[in-house]
Design a protein around this motif. Structure first.
Motif, PDB file in Angstrom:
ATOM      1  N   LEU A 132       0.840  -1.205   0.000  1.00 43.61           N
ATOM      2  CA  LEU A 132       0.000   0.000   0.000  1.00 43.61           C
ATOM      3  C   LEU A 132       0.871   1.250   0.000  1.00 43.61           C
ATOM      4  O   LEU A 132       0.597   2.213  -0.719  1.00 43.61           O
ATOM      5  N   VAL A 133       1.926   1.226   0.803  1.00 41.16           N
ATOM      6  CA  VAL A 133       2.803   2.391   0.896  1.00 41.16           C
ATOM      7  C   VAL A 133       3.499   2.637  -0.439  1.00 41.16           C
ATOM      8  O   VAL A 133       3.595   3.765  -0.916  1.00 41.16           O
ATOM      9  N   LEU A 134       3.953   1.561  -1.084  1.00 44.84           N
ATOM     10  CA  LEU A 134       4.678   1.734  -2.340  1.00 44.84           C
ATOM     11  C   LEU A 134       3.747   2.132  -3.477  1.00 44.84           C
ATOM     12  O   LEU A 134       4.117   2.884  -4.359  1.00 44.84           O
ATOM     13  N   LYS A 135       2.551   1.601  -3.480  1.00 49.89           N
ATOM     14  CA  LYS A 135       1.653   1.838  -4.597  1.00 49.89           C
ATOM     15  C   LYS A 135       0.850   3.124  -4.439  1.00 49.89           C
ATOM     16  O   LYS A 135       0.160   3.538  -5.351  1.00 49.89           O
ATOM     17  N   GLY A 136       0.949   3.761  -3.271  1.00 43.49           N
ATOM     18  CA  GLY A 136       0.145   4.957  -3.057  1.00 43.49           C
ATOM     19  C   GLY A 136      -1.311   4.605  -2.829  1.00 43.49           C
ATOM     20  O   GLY A 136      -2.207   5.300  -3.275  1.00 43.49           O
ATOM     21  N   TRP A 137      -1.543   3.526  -2.119  1.00 40.11           N
ATOM     22  CA  TRP A 137      -2.890   3.033  -1.900  1.00 40.11           C
ATOM     23  C   TRP A 137      -3.375   3.261  -0.471  1.00 40.11           C
ATOM     24  O   TRP A 137      -4.255   2.537  -0.011  1.00 40.11           O
ATOM     25  N   ALA A 138      -2.812   4.236   0.224  1.00 42.20           N
ATOM     26  CA  ALA A 138      -3.241   4.469   1.608  1.00 42.20           C
ATOM     27  C   ALA A 138      -4.744   4.711   1.655  1.00 42.20           C
ATOM     28  O   ALA A 138      -5.464   4.171   2.497  1.00 42.20           O
ATOM     29  N   LEU A 139      -5.223   5.508   0.708  1.00 45.50           N
ATOM     30  CA  LEU A 139      -6.647   5.817   0.696  1.00 45.50           C
ATOM     31  C   LEU A 139      -7.467   4.579   0.344  1.00 45.50           C
ATOM     32  O   LEU A 139      -8.596   4.410   0.819  1.00 45.50           O
ATOM     33  N   CYS A 166       3.351  -3.457  -8.831  1.00 45.26           N
ATOM     34  CA  CYS A 166       3.315  -2.101  -8.269  1.00 45.26           C
ATOM     35  C   CYS A 166       4.355  -1.204  -8.931  1.00 45.26           C
ATOM     36  O   CYS A 166       4.114  -0.036  -9.185  1.00 45.26           O
ATOM     37  N   ILE A 193      -0.548   1.049   7.275  1.00 49.73           N
ATOM     38  CA  ILE A 193       0.375   2.056   6.745  1.00 49.73           C
ATOM     39  C   ILE A 193       1.701   2.072   7.493  1.00 49.73           C
ATOM     40  O   ILE A 193       2.764   1.934   6.903  1.00 49.73           O
ATOM     41  N   ALA A 247       5.715   1.881   6.160  1.00 49.80           N
ATOM     42  CA  ALA A 247       6.473   3.135   6.146  1.00 49.80           C
ATOM     43  C   ALA A 247       7.781   2.980   6.906  1.00 49.80           C
ATOM     44  O   ALA A 247       8.833   3.478   6.487  1.00 49.80           O
TER      45      ALA A 247
END
Lengths: 291, 294, 282
Positions: free
Chosen positions: C43-50, C168, C213, C217
């Protein structure tokens, strides 16, 4: 005639002062949040709206615990969140969304921890899910003050904000200060988040500051029009949601947001220019041209 | 690894590609490319170049017409690992925790078992590919620590390790200095000479005649395609770019006082200019960089 | 065996575990921490936090409906979470609204629907427990259920970590070498939804996003190798789960939030280590 009792039933909520107040306070908050949502969705800051809403929770918890105005507590922790995000961004190479997520979940967890250690002082559910029907007089005053000031500032500065967000260097060249306008915007956003906390709660604030703007964006290409439509949608859904919650045991926030989502979906399908039906029509037309 | 590879080719047959809103990004495009070729795909921004690339890569399905790669439908060709893609610099997140050798090893995934545990042959292919692009000493660097040109070489090494006969390169020269550019061009030439088909999307006109033997001029459709010498002409370029190029013409009287009718034409989008020199029908491509450095 | 730590520290750790609820809580916290940590790296690498935020909120109506029609809550939650991701994809590719806004609209709409349904439905579930989890209230069957979801998820993520990473990092290349990009995309979403479902009883749907997250991180800051990033994330999350659970017992605070705060403290530590390392190198 059955009509008489039916009308009585429909009018019944207005007989209660707390209901009437909930309806117009909700509408006011809905309208201000909708105003801000137009900027938020154009800039891709939806996560920021969600983050601010969660970040204010520890401030609210502390405020209720120590007995000072909840708006001040919320506002302080909102600012701490914004600073925290900026600080972590500067120190690390992490993606922005991860940083935002990290900071707001941390603050939210701190809020929950505070509440759990002192369970009697605040009802966590009313912070997280809102409880406009039981809002206290003090809190109503705070909401009105916040909403009125925000509306006044937005009414004066909406064009400057648009210019600064759309074309920063041009804004600079005409003597605006984009950085200052951005700060102003986030201050307004956290203020309105605090107000929306009362109506829909921390979790659903994101809908208030995203959905009406997105819906209006599907309906018009003119920014002034977009603001007008968004405010109309925000106010109407909020008022109707509060009204309906009288018949539904108080899930006010849920109802407001469900209504907003339904309006959005209707626009998604039926919008004259950007709806699915319109797209299908034009696809068919261009297929005919090719043939 | 030494199995027989099909002869590389790209056949784009009268394709039309539309967005979901019905607007056609590419209309009735047709061209055909064969082995041992470096072909440039030239067009302005927004001309549908990347849509064409995406269609060749199978990301988009044409609403009419067909794409065949080495005689196969796109999906089958991809499954065999026939096509390698060198992305634009902006498409890549350079902060990923992957090392240079990890990136090159990604080229081998199609050859590995489901758990992607590298075998000896995979490691050998990675070593060889890194060696070939001269990046062996950087193999344990994090990918973002490299310069622009080094990054490109790593992705070319990935294509080599993949063993692809067809390589698509998206704007390979953006953000790359002239020296690295010629190193990359040398590498592309060597890959061509081994029989590969290289398809290079670029708006960098100056270097096209320098290393491409074929050109596809593109704006929503194929305006012209064929050998660079006959296709990459002023008239065709004017058609492809409309009024969007800076066009400087120095004809006889501007250059000298005699009756010499030769003229110099400079076409540029303000990157590397294309310089044409000679008489109207015998203009030759001149490379300004090469002529500066003997 | 020499034990150099002071005795009070030992008893600080061990004494709470005399309670059965603490044992169960600890097991489930470690399990949830581990699976969330692995997913968080992606999620952190792909920008999928949201996306994590969205899927976790969206499971609420699924839980309520599952309760009404008498199927396992996990199945309803899973379907709703995945439905949110799919609806987001559909609306985004068919409208002019940016992805982040679409995600916000869809998940808040689903969450709101869940709330309204919850109020209308008579249920023995506590809303607070769904929202914030009830780590110290879990029973052994709950632990088993979490394990049945989390362990396969962990195995799949570890086995397919390279494909997922490639997806990713460079989806175009993944497609070019014939990897099933669509399957990987939905595989990752499915794993995310499964992870959230597994975490439901323990940390609830609002706090799980934190656990999705912070560990990634931390790993991201401390290494430039992906396998090491996974390992560090998992270690940080498991450590935080253990310390957080025990700490919450002593301070008499809610367990989920305590674990999250400990994770965040570790993140701050990681930032400091990273900064310190850089100035030492320079």
């Amino acid at each position: 005639m059955l009509l008489g009792p039916a009308i009585d039933l429909l009018l019944e909520p207005f007989a209660y002062q707390y209901m009437a107040r909930a309806i117009w306070v909700s509408a006011l908050v809905g309208a201000v949040c909708a105003f801000l949502s137009c900027y938020l969705i154009l800039k891709g800051w939806a996560l920021m709206g969600d983050a601010l809403a969660h970040s204010v929770v520890p401030g609210v918890a502390l405020a209720y615990l120590l007995g000072f105005p909840y708006a001040i507590g919320a506002f302080t922790s909102g600012i701490i969140a914004a600073l925290g995000i900026a600080f972590v961004r500067r120190l690390t190479m992490l993606r922005e969304d991860a940083v935002i997520g990290l900071v707001f979940t941390t603050l939210f967890a701190i809020g929950l921890l505070i509440v759990s250690i002192n369970p009697t002082s605040v009802n966590v559910q009313s912070i997280v899910l809102g409880n406009i029907l039981a809002i206290s007089d003090d809190d109503v005053t705070q909401v009105i003050v916040i909403a009125a000031i925000s509306l006044a500032i937005l009414g004066l500065k909406w064009k400057d904000l648009l210019l600064a967000f759309f074309d920063e260097s041009h804004a600079r060249s005409v003597g605006l200060n984009p950085w200052l306008l951005r700060v102003l915007f986030f201050v307004l956003l956290s203020a309105c988040t605090v107000a929306a906390l009362q109506t829909v709660g921390a979790v659903l604030v994101i809908a208030m500051v995203v959905t009406p703007g997105a819906t209006a964006h599907l309906l018009t290409d003119r920014f002034g029009m977009m603001i007008g439509l968004a405010m109309l949608i925000g106010a109407a859904t909020s008022a109707l949601g509060a009204y309906l919650s009288f018949f539904l045991d108080g899930a006010t926030g849920g109802l407001i947001v469900v209504l907003q989502t339904l309006v959005f979906l209707a626009a998604f399908v039926f919008a004259p220019k950007y709806g699915r039906l319109a797209a299908r029509r034009s696809a068919r037309r261009s297929a005919e041209v090719i043939r | 690894m030494m199995r027989d590879r099909p002869t590389p080719s790209i056949e784009v047959n009268d394709i039309t590609v539309s967005y979901s809103n019905g607007v056609a990004a590419v209309r009735n495009a047709t061209f055909e490319l064969g082995p041992s070729t470096i072909c440039a795909l030239v067009g302005i921004n927004g001309s549908g170049k990347s849509t064409l690339f995406k269609t060749i890569m199978g990301f988009l399905t044409p609403s009419a017409g067909s794409v065949r790669i080495a005689g196969l439908p796109v999906k089958a060709a991809l499954r065999q690992g026939l096509v390698a893609y060198v992305p634009q610099s902006e498409e890549v997140d350079w902060n990923f925790p992957v090392l240079v050798e990890d990136v090159v090893m990604m080229g081998r995934y199609g050859h590995m078992n489901v758990l992607r545990i590298p075998a000896k042959a995979d490691r050998a292919a990675v070593d060889q590919a890194l060696d070939r692009v001269g990046m062996s000493e950087y193999r344990t660097r994090q990918i973002g620590e490299l310069s622009g040109g080094q990054k490109k070489r790593v992705f070319l090494a990935r294509a080599l390790a993949q063993g692809s006969e067809i390589v698509l390169l998206d704007e390979p020269f953006t953000g790359v200095d002239v020296k690295t550019e010629s190193a990359i061009i040398d590498l592309l030439r060597a890959m061509r000479d081994e029989g590969r088909l290289m398809f290079v999307s670029t708006h960098n006109l100056g270097s096209v005649p320098d290393f491409c033997d074929q050109v596809v001029l593109f704006n929503r459709t194929v305006l012209a395609y064929g050998p660079t010498a006959t296709t990459f002409t002023e008239a065709n370029l004017a058609q492809a770019f409309g009024g969007l190029l800076r066009h400087v013409r120095l004809s006889g009287p501007d250059l000298h006082d005699d009756a010499d009718q030769r003229r110099v034409t400079v076409l540029t989008d303000d990157e590397r200019p294309l310089v044409l020199y000679g008489e109207r029908d015998q203009e030759k491509h001149v490379n300004p960089d090469r002529s500066e450095t003997p | 065996m020499t034990w150099s730590a002071p005795a009070w520290l030992w008893s600080w750790f061990i004494d709470p575990l005399a309670h059965g609820f603490m044992q169960r809580g600890l097991v489930v916290a470690v399990l949830v921490g581990a699976v969330c940590a692995l997913l968080s790296c992606y999620l952190v690498l792909k920008g999928w936090a949201l996306m994590g935020d969205a899927v976790s909120h969206a499971v609420l109506p699924g839980i309520v409906i599952a309760h009404v029609i008498q199927i396992p809550l996990a199945i309803g939650a899973f379907a709703a979470g995945l439905g949110c991701a799919i609806a987001t994809g559909y609306i985004k590719s068919n409208s002019r609204i940016k992805e982040d806004a679409v995600m916000g609209i869809v998940f808040s709409g689903l969450f709101a629907l869940g709330l309204v349904l919850f109020v209308k439905v008579e249920t023995d579930q506590h809303l607070n427990h769904i929202l914030f989890g009830n780590m110290l209230g879990v029973q052994w069957p709950d632990v088993l259920e979490a394990a049945l979801i989390a362990v396969p998820a962990i195995v799949i993520v570890i086995a397919k970590r390279r494909d997922l990473l490639l997806y990713c990092f460079d989806p175009t290349h993944a497609r070019a070498i014939g990897l099933p990009v669509g399957t990987l995309h939905f595989g990752l979403l499915t794993l995310l939804a499964l992870t959230i479902v597994a975490s439901l009883k323990a940390v609830g749907i609002i706090l799980v996003i934190a656990m999705l997250i912070a560990p990634g991180a931390i790993g991201y800051l401390l290494t430039k190798r992906f396998d090491a990033m996974l390992a560090i994330a998992a270690a940080a999350a498991i450590g935080s789960s253990v310390v957080g659970t025990i700490l919450s017992f002593h301070i008499d605070g809610a367990t989920g939030p305590t674990i999250v705060v400990v994770q965040s403290a570790l993140f701050v530590l990681a930032v400091m280590i990273k900064r310190g390392g850089r100035s030492a190198n320079a």
